[in-house]
Design a protein around this motif. Structure first.
Motif, mmCIF file in Angstrom:
data_model
loop_
_atom_site.group_PDB
_atom_site.id
_atom_site.type_symbol
_atom_site.label_atom_id
_atom_site.label_comp_id
_atom_site.label_asym_id
_atom_site.label_seq_id
_atom_site.Cartn_x
_atom_site.Cartn_y
_atom_site.Cartn_z
ATOM 1 N N ASN A 663 -9.996 -3.995 4.312
ATOM 2 C CA ASN A 663 -9.771 -3.681 2.897
ATOM 3 C C ASN A 663 -10.754 -2.634 2.408
ATOM 4 O OD1 ASN A 663 -7.636 -5.368 2.634
ATOM 5 N ND2 ASN A 663 -8.747 -7.018 1.581
ATOM 6 N N LYS A 666 -9.655 0.577 3.493
ATOM 7 C CA LYS A 666 -8.318 0.912 2.995
ATOM 8 C C LYS A 666 -8.354 1.384 1.547
ATOM 9 C CE LYS A 666 -4.926 -2.274 3.123
ATOM 10 N NZ LYS A 666 -4.284 -3.552 3.499
ATOM 11 N N TYR A 667 -9.025 0.619 0.692
ATOM 12 C CA TYR A 667 -8.903 0.866 -0.747
ATOM 13 C C TYR A 667 -9.954 1.842 -1.228
ATOM 14 C CZ TYR A 667 -5.576 -2.854 -0.410
ATOM 15 O OH TYR A 667 -4.488 -3.582 -0.051
ATOM 16 N N ASP A 703 -18.270 -1.822 -0.578
ATOM 17 C CA ASP A 703 -17.716 -0.494 -0.297
ATOM 18 C C ASP A 703 -17.892 0.411 -1.499
ATOM 19 O OD1 ASP A 703 -15.450 -0.645 -2.158
ATOM 20 O OD2 ASP A 703 -14.668 -2.198 -0.786
ATOM 21 N N ARG A 722 -0.605 -8.124 -4.755
ATOM 22 C CA ARG A 722 -1.177 -6.800 -4.491
ATOM 23 C C ARG A 722 -1.298 -6.099 -5.822
ATOM 24 N NH1 ARG A 722 0.462 -2.777 -1.325
ATOM 25 N NH2 ARG A 722 -1.563 -2.720 -0.293
ATOM 26 N N HIS A 724 -1.117 -2.865 -5.984
ATOM 27 C CA HIS A 724 -0.560 -1.533 -5.824
ATOM 28 C C HIS A 724 0.853 -1.632 -5.278
ATOM 29 C CE1 HIS A 724 -4.744 -0.529 -6.228
ATOM 30 N NE2 HIS A 724 -4.974 -1.408 -5.248
ATOM 31 N N GLY A 734 -0.435 -8.590 1.094
ATOM 32 C CA GLY A 734 -1.100 -9.234 -0.048
ATOM 33 C C GLY A 734 -1.514 -10.666 0.263
ATOM 34 N N LEU A 737 -6.505 -11.676 1.625
ATOM 35 C CA LEU A 737 -7.624 -12.309 0.909
ATOM 36 C C LEU A 737 -7.392 -13.809 0.694
ATOM 37 C CD1 LEU A 737 -8.702 -9.678 -1.797
ATOM 38 C CD2 LEU A 737 -9.967 -10.416 0.223
HETATM 39 P P1 ADP Z 1 -3.399 -6.600 1.046
HETATM 40 O O1 ADP Z 1 -4.600 -5.840 1.429
HETATM 41 O O2 ADP Z 1 -2.561 -6.971 2.160
HETATM 42 O O3 ADP Z 1 -2.696 -6.061 -0.112
HETATM 43 P P2 ADP Z 1 -5.274 -8.593 0.297
HETATM 44 O O4 ADP Z 1 -5.075 -10.015 -0.052
HETATM 45 O O5 ADP Z 1 -6.219 -8.312 1.381
HETATM 46 O O6 ADP Z 1 -3.872 -7.988 0.547
HETATM 47 O O7 ADP Z 1 -5.779 -7.896 -1.036
HETATM 48 C C1 ADP Z 1 -5.121 -8.130 -2.247
HETATM 49 C C2 ADP Z 1 -5.326 -6.980 -3.165
HETATM 50 O O8 ADP Z 1 -6.676 -6.868 -3.554
HETATM 51 C C3 ADP Z 1 -5.058 -5.651 -2.552
HETATM 52 O O9 ADP Z 1 -3.685 -5.324 -2.670
HETATM 53 C C4 ADP Z 1 -5.899 -4.685 -3.362
HETATM 54 O O10 ADP Z 1 -5.202 -4.298 -4.525
HETATM 55 C C5 ADP Z 1 -7.071 -5.528 -3.739
HETATM 56 N N1 ADP Z 1 -8.229 -5.249 -2.860
HETATM 57 C C6 ADP Z 1 -8.584 -5.942 -1.780
HETATM 58 N N2 ADP Z 1 -9.721 -5.440 -1.257
HETATM 59 C C7 ADP Z 1 -10.123 -4.412 -2.056
HETATM 60 C C8 ADP Z 1 -11.214 -3.506 -2.063
HETATM 61 N N3 ADP Z 1 -12.162 -3.535 -1.123
HETATM 62 N N4 ADP Z 1 -11.263 -2.550 -3.035
HETATM 63 C C9 ADP Z 1 -10.326 -2.514 -3.988
HETATM 64 N N5 ADP Z 1 -9.270 -3.358 -4.037
HETATM 65 C C10 ADP Z 1 -9.155 -4.301 -3.097
#
Ligand code: ADP
Length: 771
Positions: A663, A666-667, A703, A722, A724, A734, A737
């Protein structure tokens, strides 16, 4: 008699060797002597002839005592005065009556006041010269004002202060004080008005032995004693013995009665030249004394003395009322403190904290030095108390010996030798039990009286008489008294004991109520828990079965769609192909979702395989695994090590780290992405707020990415949430986490995020320390 006694009484020992034990036998009422500032004639009741006269009559009027014997008063008074005196004869009793008279048959015809009373078969006629300092005794407006002020006083101290101030104002004595007796007959100077150059005696205590019993008995009969000049040479009665009885007469009610020379000696040593003391009597008991001292001779007129007596009698009459007022005020204070404590207890989750946390504490309920609470093995102290080991000893004694729910003593040492060591703080105590079984207590402590007392004798210099007679020196006198009051605290009043009893009942009530509530709450909690576990289990197995069963047909749909694309693409137009492709993509996504669901449901039923897990190694493996993606996204990962080895299931923890790290890279929109992994500062607590933060390791993955609006800090942990659209930031189901959170929770920890939108995010997770 001790010099301190001279402060208090106008009586002392006379003639014989004086010891502490025999001073109570001193025959102070029959000295056979008078003070020479006036003279005394004793007349036979029936014959009305002089049978005794003080020798100094000659010095006053130039006629010898012998000359007056066997004569009537006509030897001194003219017919008018004589008639006036004779008119008084039948009305006389022990209360003195006054008559002003010029002595008609005496050279210069001086003016005297005649003070008359009848006692012990004699008519007593005492002649006092008119005082040089004579002022008009009765100033009604000022007296009125004083009485008004005395009426207004709300405490005994204030009441006494006003009385002494007024007496000093009208008499001009250098010092006027109010002396109060304690139940043990020792006393304390409780109010004082004095000339500024004199040392204060206020607050000083005096032992009971300073005033012999026979003096106390006489003060109940004769309210006022007066010595206008201590530097006198006593004049004997002529003859000393009353002819009809053959004994010296009982001078209890005589104004001129001479006092013990030892007493006089002490007064002189103290620089006191004149004294007047007036009894304060309540319910037939000597409550205290109003004492006046002057450092030069001071003749106070009879009328002025009578006025002071009037004030002392008024004081005596009102005293009960003032004491009641004071007691009511104390009762009110106890009541108020109790009510405030009850309120505080009601507000505290731990009701006992309501007893020792500010603003009101147990110390405010009673006049005491300290207090302690023993409750379920805990000890809390307030104010001045014995040390912890001493308190535990006291507790042991209480548990072993006391069966009452409310126990009090003003002398712990009398019950147990250990009491001696704690007398400075806990000479007396009042204890209430807190439980049905004796064991838990609230205790209030009082110090030994001696610790608080300023002893009068310490301020005095003279201990030995010139003639070598043994007498009670101030030190001996103090020691006698110390022995009496040693190991003794101020007694617990009935109203205090009652209030303690009420407090105990209230606390028991609260405990019973709280116990019932707790039981009810625990029962409903455990019900809820069982239900929750059951529904969670059901949900898990439902999700498992559903996803497992769904996977089969889904696989079929997917496979058939792929076949269609591969084998029949030529038969379809472009739109048909595109729709078929969407079908393949959607079925793949659905499979991914079902996989997540399956994974999620598995965690519930999963047994962790805990083992010592070196986090440095684990983090290294995850970084290794993600290496290609890290390079692709231009991400640097810093590990703030070394990290500890924890008890965890490494496979699960790897998944968590993998998810958080994925994550983190990614984000982000940044060209240079930075991720830091490390252990948080000690004391960092999760959202739920661990009761004992030291019992957890807390790690973080930080991060510099897009960050998360605090509004979503909770929702992101829910499954399939999610923030996004599907395509953005590399997609995802989603569920990551939610799965990570569930795994951390399985490890007894928490997973949470701290972030501000646009400023990166820090994910924390805690792991229970298992030793
Ligand atoms: P996924 O990554 O599969 O969407 P997650 O449960 O890991 O699902 O995360 C849920 C949501 O939390 C993500 O869609 C994102 O919007 C937000 N998120 C998770 N990690 C981060 C991060 N490090 N920075 C910003 N947003 C995050």
């Amino acid at each position: 008699m001790a010099q301190s006694a001279a402060l208090l009484t106008d009586e002392s020992l006379f003639g014989t060797t004086i010891t502490l034990t025999n001073c109570d036998r001193e025959p102070i009422h029959i000295p056979g002597l008078v003070q020479p500032y006036g003279f005394l004639l004793c007349l036979d009741e029936t014959t009305k002839q002089v049978v005794q006269a003080s020798e100094n009559v000659e010095a006053h009027v130039g006629i010898s005592a012998d000359e007056l014997l066997h004569k009537g008063l006509e030897r001194l008074l003219g017919p008018d005065r004589l008639a006036a005196v004779q008119a008084l004869w039948p009305t006389l009793g022990t209360t003195p009556k006054l008559l002003g008279a010029r002595l008609d048959y005496v050279k210069g015809q001086p003016f005297f006041k005649l003070i008359l009373h009848r006692y012990a078969g004699l008519l007593w006629v005492e002649f006092e010269p008119v005082a040089e300092t004579e002022v008009s005794a009765l100033d009604l407006p000022s007296l009125n004002n004083t009485l008004a002020q005395m009426l207004e006083a709300s405490t005994v101290q204030e009441f006494s202060q006003r009385a002494v101030e007024h007496v000093r104002e009208i008499t001009g004595f250098a010092r006027v004080g109010m002396y109060r007796f304690a139940p043990d007959e020792s006393g304390e100077m409780i109010a004082e008005d004095k000339r500024t150059d004199l040392d204060p005696l206020l607050g000083l205590h005096y032992p009971a032995t300073d005033i012999p019993q026979q003096a106390r008995a006489m003060y109940l009969k004769n309210w006022l004693r007066f010595i206008p000049d201590v530097d006198y040479v006593a004049a004997p009665l002529v003859p000393v013995r009353t002819p009809s009885t053959g004994r010296p007469p009982d001078m209890t009610h005589s104004v001129l009665r001479s006092v013990s020379p030892i007493h006089i000696e002490y007064l002189k040593n103290m620089g006191v030249a004149a004294t007047m003391t007036i009894s304060v009597i309540q319910d037939g008991q000597l409550w205290g004394m109003l004492m006046c001292h002057h450092d030069s001779p001071r003749l106070i007129s009879f009328e002025l003395r009578e006025l002071c007596l009037f004030i002392a009698k008024t004081f005596s009459a009102l005293l009960h009322n003032k004491e009641q007022l004071e007691q009511s005020a104390y009762q009110l204070r106890i009541q108020e403190a109790k009510t405030r404590l009850f309120e505080q207890m009601a507000r505290q989750p731990n009701f006992l904290a309501g007893l020792y946390q500010q603003p009101t504490t147990l110390l405010d309920v009673f006049d005491c030095g300290g207090a302690a609470i023993f409750f379920e093995g805990e000890l809390i102290t307030l104010g001045y108390t014995p040390t912890e080991p001493q308190l535990l000893e006291l507790l042991g004694w209480l548990r072993a010996n006391v069966r009452q729910d409310v126990f009090y003593t003003d002398s712990y040492a009398r019950h147990h030798p250990a009491g001696r060591a704690v007398r400075a703080t806990a000479s007396g105590f009042l204890a209430i039990t807190l439980s049905q079984e004796p064991g838990d207590y609230i205790i209030w402590f009082r110090p030994e009286v001696l610790q608080n007392v300023a002893w009068a004798g310490k301020h005095e210099k003279v201990e030995k008489m010139d003639d070598g007679q043994l007498f009670i020196s101030p030190r001996q006198s103090f020691e006698a008294w110390s022995q009496e009051v040693e190991d003794t605290a101020a007694p617990w009043l009935p109203l205090e004991v009652e209030a303690a009893r009420a407090l105990r009942l209230h606390i028991s009530d609260i405990r019973v109520k709280m116990f019932n509530e707790l039981q009810a709450r625990a029962a409903s909690l455990s019900r809820l828990n069982t239900e929750l576990t059951r529904s969670n289990d059901e949900l898990d197995s439902f999700a498992y079965i559903a996803s497992h069963d769904l996977k089969e047909p889904l696989r079929g749909i997917h496979n058939y769609s792929v076949f269609l694309l591969e084998d029949y693409a030529d038969l379809l137009d472009e739109e048909g192909v595109s729709k078929l492709k969407t079908l393949v993509r959607l079925s793949e996504r659905m499979e991914a979702l079902i996989d997540s669901l399956l994974q999620m449901s598995r965690i519930g039923r999963l047994d962790l395989e805990l083992q010592a897990t070196d986090l440095n190694q684990l983090v290294g493996e995850v970084i290794e695994l993600l290496h290609p993606r890290l390079e692709q996204t231009n991400t640097t990962v810093a590990v703030r090590g070394p990290l500890p080895t924890v008890q965890a299931d490494p496979t699960r923890l790897r998944e968590v780290l993998n998810n958080l790290l994925s994550n983190a890279l990614k984000y982000s929109n940044k060209p240079d992405r930075q991720v830091t992994i490390g252990e948080a500062e000690p004391g960092k607590a999760g959202v739920l707020g661990a009761i004992n933060p030291e019992g957890y390791y807390v790690f973080y993955v930080q991060d510099n990415g897009i960050g998360i609006d605090p509004r979503h800090h909770e929702t992101i942990f829910r499954i399939f949430r999610r923030l996004h659209s599907q395509e953005k930031y590399g997609g995802g189901t989603g569920a990551g986490l939610a799965i990570a959170k569930k795994m951390i929770e399985k490890h007894g920890g928490e997973l949470w995020v701290e972030s501000v939108l646009g400023e990166g995010a820090t994910f924390y997770f805690s792991i229970l320390k298992i030793i």
